[in-house]
Design an enzyme around this catalytic site. Structure first.
Site: not given
Length: 162
Positions: A58, A77
């Site tokens: 991301h 992440c």
């Protein structure tokens, strides 16, 4: 859910306006979702990839983190320094998508799912030791605490299977 349970819900209990201030909505069933926008912790674009750990690639609104030597600051992440360039690479065979159309889709401020016509495999490798460019072994901090289990596995006797 662990982020919601351990971090977000306690903040909401202490301050009833926390969710509103963070643009978080409560979904049916009680799960939480942060609305798209410049405040979103995942930045302007997120890349879903099938995995049992709910790990994504991301963007990030915290661009200053890329100047740090140690960047293991998330919940697992993976922040991308140039996510738009990555998206354009992934969408290279879809004529509809170029920098202008992608920027316009992001600026619209609505969640949108774009499927790849040719999905790319993603392999995330976690290494705490490797051979550097100078041919010397480099050792790095085990931020996820996985080396001990690997060391135990390596010391275990090998059982031959027929």
């Amino acid at each position: 859910e662990s982020i919601a349970d351990e971090e977000l819900r306690p903040k909401q209990q202490r301050d009833r306006s926390f969710y509103a201030g963070q643009h978080i909505e409560v979904m049916p069933g009680g799960s939480l979702r942060q609305l798209p926008g410049p405040w979103n912790a995942l930045g302007r674009i997120k890349f879903n990839m099938p995995n049992p750990f709910r790990v994504y690639l991301h963007d990030t609104p915290a661009k200053e983190l890329f100047s740090r030597q140690t960047r293991a600051l998330s919940h697992g992440c993976i922040r991308l320094e140039r996510p738009i360039d990555f998206a354009l690479y992934l969408l290279r065979d879809q004529r509809l998508w170029n920098r202008d159309s992608l920027d316009a889709a992001i600026a619209a401020g609505r969640e949108r799912v774009i499927r790849l016509s040719n999905p790319e495999p993603v392999y995330v490798l976690y290494w705490t030791a490797w051979v550097g460019d100078d041919s010397h072994v480099e050792f790095h901090r085990d931020v996820y605490g996985r080396d001990a289990g690997l060391a135990r596995a390596l010391r275990s006797p090998v059982i031959a299977r027929p």
